[in-house]
Design an enzyme around this catalytic site. Sequence first.
Site, short mmCIF file in Angstrom:
data_model
loop_
_atom_site.label_atom_id
_atom_site.label_comp_id
_atom_site.label_asym_id
_atom_site.label_seq_id
_atom_site.Cartn_x
_atom_site.Cartn_y
_atom_site.Cartn_z
N HIS A 389 -11.79 -0.54 1.64
CA HIS A 389 -10.33 -0.58 1.69
C HIS A 389 -9.71 -0.22 0.34
O HIS A 389 -8.87 0.69 0.23
CB HIS A 389 -9.91 -1.98 2.12
N GLU A 390 -10.12 -0.94 -0.70
CA GLU A 390 -9.49 -0.75 -2.02
C GLU A 390 -9.84 0.61 -2.62
O GLU A 390 -9.03 1.20 -3.33
CB GLU A 390 -9.88 -1.88 -2.97
N HIS A 393 -7.37 3.09 -1.33
CA HIS A 393 -6.18 3.09 -2.18
C HIS A 393 -6.42 3.88 -3.47
O HIS A 393 -5.59 4.68 -3.89
CB HIS A 393 -5.84 1.65 -2.59
N HIS A 396 -6.55 7.61 -3.07
CA HIS A 396 -5.19 8.07 -2.81
C HIS A 396 -4.42 8.22 -4.13
O HIS A 396 -3.79 9.26 -4.39
CB HIS A 396 -4.50 7.05 -1.88
#
Length: 598
Positions: A389-390, A393, A396
């Site tokens: 998940h992180e 981020h 991105h």
Amino acid sequence: MAERIPQRSEVAAQYKWNINDIYPTDEAWESDLEKAKAAAEKISQYKGELCKSAEKLLEYMRYDDELTVLLENLINYAQRKSDEDTREAKYQDMVSRVEVVLVDISGAAAFVTPEILSIPDETLDSFYKTCPDMELYRLCLDRVRIRREHILSENEEKIMALAGEMTGSPDTIFSMFNDADLKFPDAVDSDGNTHQVTHGSFIPLMQSGDRALRKSAFESLYHVYEAYKNTSAAILASQTKCLNFRAKARKYSSTLEAALSGNEVPVSVYKQLIEAVNDNLPYMHRYVRLRKKLLGVDELHAYDLYCPIVKDVDFEIPFEQAKQEVFESLQPMGEEYRKIYTEGCENGWIDVYENEGKRSGAYSAGARVHPFVLLNHKDTLNCEFTLAHEMGHAIHSYLSNKTQPVCYADYVIFVAEVASTCNESLFMQHLLKTTTDKKRRAYLINYFLEQFRTTLYRQTMFAEFELMINEKTENGESLTADMLCEIYRGLNLKYYGEDIVIDAELDMEWARIPHFYYNYYVYQYATGFSAAIALSQRILNEGETAVKDYIGFLSGGCSKDPISLLKGAGVDMNSAKPVNDALKLFNELLDEMEALMD
């Protein structure tokens, strides 16, 4: 004996982020802080000049970019150092000092927006024609001018800037209270062994197969919050009052409109999400019934919601294994994407393990030098998904910073959760594809169902709660602890249905959710999850074309509004379709889970 949480100095360097990539020393940070302190005076020299010539306006816009990078470095260094150990007064002070500088700069720049608004359209058009370099900033200026009715006079903007530090206080107070001050009694398992309860250990304890331990940890945490319920209510009420002040001052019809307008997201998207999820609550009630049946309990309690319903499946995953498995799952994204992931894992982007005083939870902060990812890894499947998940981020942020000029590099929060959750979805699809054991597959499907429950349903419940309490403040009602508990209990009863006991302790859960201080942030987990499910399916089904579109989205920053960026990647968030399709998949997973468990 309770597992001891190490001090920061006891954690190996390879598992700490390299914050010195921003500044080699605290002294270097201090030097840049002095430069930032001089910015207010320099900004004031542009007063009355921006409307005179294209060259002067361009000069200011370029300086604003330069200042943005400087301030981001200062904030990132101070905040990341503070998060390493929230008890460290030195870094708390550094955070406070840079916040003071930010307020000063905001005050000095109060004239900028009104002055830009005062430029006649024909004059601004002539600036673009006579000075082609101004074209870079056309969208920035359009975004300012389109919000003309919400921009105040110069003096009023100065007051708003001066109020900035004050209106940010509820979040600061909550963070100090929640992360630095609160301590919880040890939980006791069925054999009488004690287990330390912290923000980082709570969910792993809730996932334990030992029901006595789950109940003990649940009561340990929430009884402490209950003891401070009036303080917690006062902090949260202050947050809603600050949001209400800002919305009214800027002439928005509601705090929701004020929050979403900055991200160019229609209010209808927020309310449409709540409506769509409420329409699909029978799926959640079905899942609760299935969980109760498979756990074989007479009563299902709130502390039974996180434990696996598939027994005797061991998923102890050391961090090094987690890194490799997430890497393998990203194969559909192509080698360039995976190279960025590897760079992050091997070169000081990630702070891996919990230490005493470290900020709880997990996040990614997109610094210019490279992103910084905070984890509190516990060798669980949940923590492995957190890594995926992180790093979504982080990649991105990396691609937006690398691709876009400074003024368009910072993507809005509406799209922030899409990249992280797409990574998670790809990781889950990889695990399901590579798992042949029937019981392990059932365990993973249960985990996927839990992602739907905690991300799409639970975050929408949070969004509904946040909307309700802000509307009460807007209507002049006081937010007492009893009222907040009553509202929260009613939502839990609605979302989870009749087949669960909503324990009184759960009424206090609102008091420990940091995202209620993020100004209507939580709904984006749910919209992001829905978009990510759609995008991951497209990547897996269509391959290179879909990946190219998706990389374009990740590289887009805020060069377009978020709805348009997502549409370019293949998802239309103006429609309820992504939410309804995601919940249809949730129901299909329930079908498979029931079949497997038979």
